[in-house]
Design a protein around this motif. Structure first.
Motif, PDB file in Angstrom:
ATOM      1  N   LEU A 273       1.463  13.790  21.411  1.00 15.00           N
ATOM      2  CA  LEU A 273       1.014  13.810  20.029  1.00 15.00           C
ATOM      3  C   LEU A 273       2.212  13.996  19.090  1.00 15.00           C
ATOM      4  O   LEU A 273       3.308  14.345  19.516  1.00 15.00           O
ATOM      5  N   THR A 274       1.988  13.769  17.821  1.00 12.49           N
ATOM      6  CA  THR A 274       3.062  13.942  16.843  1.00 12.49           C
ATOM      7  C   THR A 274       3.243  15.415  16.465  1.00 12.49           C
ATOM      8  O   THR A 274       4.283  15.788  15.931  1.00 12.49           O
ATOM      9  N   GLU A 275       2.242  16.247  16.757  1.00 15.01           N
ATOM     10  CA  GLU A 275       2.307  17.666  16.409  1.00 15.01           C
ATOM     11  C   GLU A 275       3.362  18.379  17.249  1.00 15.01           C
ATOM     12  O   GLU A 275       3.457  18.168  18.463  1.00 15.01           O
TER      13      GLU A 275
ATOM     14  N   ASP B 189       0.634  23.013  25.079  1.00 12.44           N
ATOM     15  CA  ASP B 189       2.017  23.124  24.626  1.00 12.44           C
ATOM     16  C   ASP B 189       2.888  23.181  25.879  1.00 12.44           C
ATOM     17  O   ASP B 189       2.864  24.180  26.606  1.00 12.44           O
TER      18      ASP B 189
ATOM     19  N   THR C 114      -5.580  20.120  25.668  1.00 18.99           N
ATOM     20  CA  THR C 114      -4.470  20.042  24.719  1.00 18.99           C
ATOM     21  C   THR C 114      -3.535  21.187  25.047  1.00 18.99           C
ATOM     22  O   THR C 114      -3.958  22.348  25.075  1.00 18.99           O
TER      23      THR C 114
ATOM     24  N   ARG D 210       6.903  18.311  21.692  1.00 24.68           N
ATOM     25  CA  ARG D 210       5.634  17.855  21.130  1.00 24.68           C
ATOM     26  C   ARG D 210       4.449  18.316  21.997  1.00 24.68           C
ATOM     27  O   ARG D 210       4.588  18.578  23.193  1.00 24.68           O
ATOM     28  N   VAL D 211       3.280  18.361  21.372  1.00 23.90           N
ATOM     29  CA  VAL D 211       2.036  18.711  22.060  1.00 23.90           C
ATOM     30  C   VAL D 211       1.592  17.548  22.952  1.00 23.90           C
ATOM     31  O   VAL D 211       1.803  16.375  22.625  1.00 23.90           O
TER      32      VAL D 211
END
Length: 287
Positions: A209-211, A172, A170, A152-153
């Motif tokens: 995050l959910t991404e 990865d 933000t 997740r991110v």
């Protein structure tokens, strides 16, 4: 069957069959208390194990004729590994450091290996020297580790010491690293569109995050033999003359040159990517 059980058995198979050339598969399976099918799977896996290079002359080799096994090349594991005193001590120190990393997954495996090794070499369970990474908040490590495991991110509120600023990032996540006792997250920063290292003890906040994170392969194996700091091509050489109270600078930061001026003063030369950071360093040393 756990992976630990299978690994222990694989390490046993080579010396076992070397001592018993032409051993029937069924009889060996009974000795090892596993099925013949499981033993065949283990032997197929052994064909893929061996020495670096991993060519035909490097991998463990054997013949299976009429369901009888004979090892023809053992790749150096014909007997259990025996460590010297120095090797065992170095491994104990490394395991103790690893066990102290906050948020470590499979910590129980590390502790079991440490206890086994300490018992084998007769070291005290109470270490004379404590080896621990720099302070990292346990919750931060858990969030970062969880995001890595789930792909997740991460959203970070991060302090950049070189510019003395706090910013929102933000990223990865790619992997966690431990360098000289300090935990780092190697990640792709979406703001800079580049790979960056983030010290976990400088994260004011970490949020998963959910991404799903984009997949980024590391650009290369980091070289940390001389530390994490990498001076830019246009870095400025800063020369400081410090007293005994500021001698710690030479031990804490990577320096180009350190020499005594013949008194109780030291002349320290170091590279700085940002002169603002160098000014704050000097002001923090006091008069």
């Amino acid at each position: 069957m756990s992976p630990d059980d299978r690994l222990s058995r694989l390490l046993l198979l080579v010396p076992y069959f070397l001592a018993r050339p032409g051993m029937p598969l069924l009889e060996a399976a009974n000795d090892l208390e596993i099925s013949e099918a499981q033993l065949r799977e283990d032997l197929q896996l052994l064909f893929l194990c061996g020495l670096p290079g991993y060519g035909p002359g490097d991998l463990i080799d054997m013949t299976i004729v009429d369901n009888a096994v004979t090892i023809t090349y053992d790749a150096g594991i014909s007997r259990p590994l025996r460590l010297t005193g120095d090797e065992a001590t170095a491994l104990v120190v490394a395991l103790r450091a690893l066990a102290d990393v906050p948020g470590l997954s499979a910590k129980d495996v590390v502790l079991r290996a440490l206890a086994t090794l300490e018992g084998a070499v007769g070291l005290s369970a109470t270490p004379m020297v404590s080896v621990a990474p720099s302070h990292t908040d346990e919750s931060t490590m858990q969030v970062v580790s969880g995001a890595l495991e789930r792909g997740r991110v991460l959203r970070l509120r991060y302090y950049t010491a070189g510019r003395d600023v706090i910013s929102d990032r933000t990223v990865d996540p790619i992997r966690l690293l431990l360098v000289s006792g300090t935990a780092y997250l190697q990640a792709w920063c979406r703001g800079t569109e580049a790979e960056r290292l983030f010290r976990l003890d400088r994260m004011e906040r970490a949020e998963e995050l959910t991404e799903l994170a984009a997949c980024h392969e590391p650009t290369g194996q980091p070289r940390f033999s001389e530390g994490v700091f990498a001076p830019a091509a246009d870095a400025t050489l800063v020369r400081l003359r410090v007293g005994p109270a500021s001698r710690w600078i030479a031990e804490y930061y990577p320096c180009e040159h350190v020499r005594s001026d013949g008194t109780d003063r030291w002349v320290i030369s170091l590279l700085a990517n940002n002169l603002g950071w160098a000014r704050r360093l000097v002001m923090g040393c006091g008069p």
